[in-house]
Every structure is written in structure tokens, then in C-alpha cells.
Design an enzyme around this catalytic site. Sequence first.
Site, PDB file in Angstrom:
ATOM      1  N   GLN A   1     -12.377  25.398  43.423  1.00 33.60           N
ATOM      2  CA  GLN A   1     -12.974  24.482  42.636  1.00 33.60           C
ATOM      3  C   GLN A   1     -12.772  24.914  41.171  1.00 33.60           C
ATOM      4  O   GLN A   1     -13.583  26.035  40.796  1.00 33.60           O
ATOM      5  CB  GLN A   1     -14.300  24.256  43.005  1.00 33.60           C
ATOM      6  CG  GLN A   1     -15.054  23.142  41.880  1.00 33.60           C
ATOM      7  CD  GLN A   1     -16.601  22.866  42.231  1.00 33.60           C
ATOM      8  OE1 GLN A   1     -16.910  23.472  43.014  1.00 33.60           O
ATOM      9  NE2 GLN A   1     -17.010  21.937  41.637  1.00 33.60           N
ATOM     10  N   GLU A   2     -12.018  24.431  40.239  1.00 29.99           N
ATOM     11  CA  GLU A   2     -11.817  25.076  39.097  1.00 29.99           C
ATOM     12  C   GLU A   2     -12.811  24.556  37.962  1.00 29.99           C
ATOM     13  O   GLU A   2     -13.272  25.185  37.134  1.00 29.99           O
ATOM     14  CB  GLU A   2     -10.381  24.607  38.345  1.00 29.99           C
ATOM     15  CG  GLU A   2      -9.821  24.914  36.976  1.00 29.99           C
ATOM     16  CD  GLU A   2      -8.886  24.033  36.459  1.00 29.99           C
ATOM     17  OE1 GLU A   2      -8.835  23.605  35.469  1.00 29.99           O
ATOM     18  OE2 GLU A   2      -8.055  23.633  37.179  1.00 29.99           O
TER      19      GLU A   2
ATOM     20  N   HIS B   1     -16.344  16.587  41.132  1.00 31.09           N
ATOM     21  CA  HIS B   1     -15.546  15.687  40.921  1.00 31.09           C
ATOM     22  C   HIS B   1     -14.530  15.383  42.539  1.00 31.09           C
ATOM     23  O   HIS B   1     -14.026  16.180  43.155  1.00 31.09           O
ATOM     24  CB  HIS B   1     -14.514  16.152  39.965  1.00 31.09           C
ATOM     25  CG  HIS B   1     -13.778  17.265  40.036  1.00 31.09           C
ATOM     26  ND1 HIS B   1     -14.451  18.470  39.825  1.00 31.09           N
ATOM     27  CD2 HIS B   1     -12.727  17.699  40.602  1.00 31.09           C
ATOM     28  CE1 HIS B   1     -13.761  19.582  40.090  1.00 31.09           C
ATOM     29  NE2 HIS B   1     -12.561  19.210  40.431  1.00 31.09           N
TER      30      HIS B   1
ATOM     31  N   ASP C   1      -6.133  12.801  35.490  1.00 24.47           N
ATOM     32  CA  ASP C   1      -6.066  14.252  35.909  1.00 24.47           C
ATOM     33  C   ASP C   1      -4.931  14.726  34.664  1.00 24.47           C
ATOM     34  O   ASP C   1      -3.817  14.176  34.992  1.00 24.47           O
ATOM     35  CB  ASP C   1      -5.866  14.780  36.874  1.00 24.47           C
ATOM     36  CG  ASP C   1      -5.939  16.314  37.375  1.00 24.47           C
ATOM     37  OD1 ASP C   1      -5.372  17.048  36.339  1.00 24.47           O
ATOM     38  OD2 ASP C   1      -6.661  16.613  38.225  1.00 24.47           O
TER      39      ASP C   1
HETATM   40  P1  AMP Z   1     -10.466  21.226  40.841  1.00 23.55           P
HETATM   41  O1  AMP Z   1      -9.415  22.493  41.043  1.00 23.55           O
HETATM   42  O2  AMP Z   1     -10.771  20.723  41.877  1.00 23.55           O
HETATM   43  O3  AMP Z   1     -11.700  21.948  39.987  1.00 23.55           O
HETATM   44  O4  AMP Z   1      -9.570  20.408  40.064  1.00 23.55           O
HETATM   45  C1  AMP Z   1     -10.180  20.106  38.389  1.00 23.55           C
HETATM   46  C2  AMP Z   1      -9.099  19.392  37.781  1.00 23.55           C
HETATM   47  O5  AMP Z   1      -9.394  19.263  36.655  1.00 23.55           O
HETATM   48  C3  AMP Z   1      -7.749  19.802  37.894  1.00 23.55           C
HETATM   49  O6  AMP Z   1      -6.842  19.192  38.566  1.00 23.55           O
HETATM   50  C4  AMP Z   1      -7.103  19.876  36.402  1.00 23.55           C
HETATM   51  O7  AMP Z   1      -5.939  19.540  36.242  1.00 23.55           O
HETATM   52  C5  AMP Z   1      -8.287  18.963  36.022  1.00 23.55           C
HETATM   53  N1  AMP Z   1      -8.790  18.951  34.287  1.00 23.55           N
HETATM   54  C6  AMP Z   1      -9.095  20.077  33.819  1.00 23.55           C
HETATM   55  N2  AMP Z   1      -9.402  19.774  32.687  1.00 23.55           N
HETATM   56  C7  AMP Z   1      -9.218  18.607  32.377  1.00 23.55           C
HETATM   57  C8  AMP Z   1      -9.275  17.653  31.098  1.00 23.55           C
HETATM   58  N3  AMP Z   1      -9.764  17.988  30.191  1.00 23.55           N
HETATM   59  N4  AMP Z   1      -8.957  16.409  31.501  1.00 23.55           N
HETATM   60  C9  AMP Z   1      -8.472  16.091  32.655  1.00 23.55           C
HETATM   61  N5  AMP Z   1      -8.400  16.663  33.726  1.00 23.55           N
HETATM   62  C10 AMP Z   1      -8.698  18.099  33.647  1.00 23.55           C
END
Ligand code: AMP
Length: 132
Positions: free
Chosen positions: A92-93, A98, A30
Site C-alpha cells: 500500500q503506497e 482506496h 489513477d
Molecule cells: P497503492 O499501492 O494501492 O497504495 O496504490 C496507490 C495508487 O495511487 C497508485 O496506483 C498510484 O499510481 C496512485 N496515485 C498516487 N498519487 C496519485 C495522484 N496524485 N493522483 C492519482 N493517482 C495517484
Amino acid sequence: MKDCIFCKIIKGEIPSSKIYEDEKIFVFLDVNPSTNGHMLIIPKEHYQDLFSIDENLIIHAVKIIKEKLYPLMRERLHCDGLTISQNNGFGQEVKHYHIHVIPRYQNDQSNITYNQDIILPIDQVYSILKRK
Ligand code: AMP
């Protein structure tokens, strides 16, 4: 899926710190880790969330956590435990299923507000995990 950042990572269109890959899943660090060694497991096929993913992929991911990722974290990072989390909808971003696989350390303050002072640069963690 077009415009999905994690699909682009799987295809190599966006760089990532890849830790593990097989025919079903892809694992990488991450970029904004909660602790050193925070990994994300994603299915290679695009599913948005828990409610659409093939459950067999979750079983496979759990097996990989137990057999490969956690042993690697223990050996290389000397972690003391493991937190697994997975967001759906609100919170969920990225809308590609994941699993967050977060190694835990006795000094990481034991809640989700970890101590950022002890977060190492991602390249450094990557080289510790991947060194021969
Ligand atoms: P969520 O809030 O569960 O959707 O978490 C999404 C995660 O993806 C976050 O912890 C971000 O830091 C991670 N993330 C977003 N873009 C990338 C990327 N290009 N490479 C690695 N991690 C990422």
C-alpha cells in the site's frame, strides 16, 4: 489528515481527474494506470486501511461501482470486464484507504502486468469518460 496526498486531492489542493463525487466518496483516475480508465475510490473521511474504515463506506463504494462506474466504463471505454483490488500495509503506497477499479480488455494481457503500449494519456481517457 495533514500531509495525506489523497486528503489534499479531496480538498482540491492537488489536482486530479475527478470522475465522481458524493457526500461520502471521491473517485478519480489513477495517474499510473494499469489499464485505460483505472480509477481510485477513496472515502472523504481519512481511514488508513480495511482494518479501520467504516464498513458502510465499502458497501456504498461497491454500489457506486455497480451502478455508475462500471456502466460508464462499458459505455465509453467498451471494456470487457472489471478487476477490483485494494492494498493494506505491505504493497500500500498511499495510506488513505482506496479501492482500485480497473477496467479489463480482452487485449490487456489478462494479468497484472498489463501492456503499457496500449495505455492512452490520462487526459485522453478523461475526456472520453467526461464528454457530454
Ligand atoms: P497503492 O499501492 O494501492 O497504495 O496504490 C496507490 C495508487 O495511487 C497508485 O496506483 C498510484 O499510481 C496512485 N496515485 C498516487 N498519487 C496519485 C495522484 N496524485 N493522483 C492519482 N493517482 C495517484
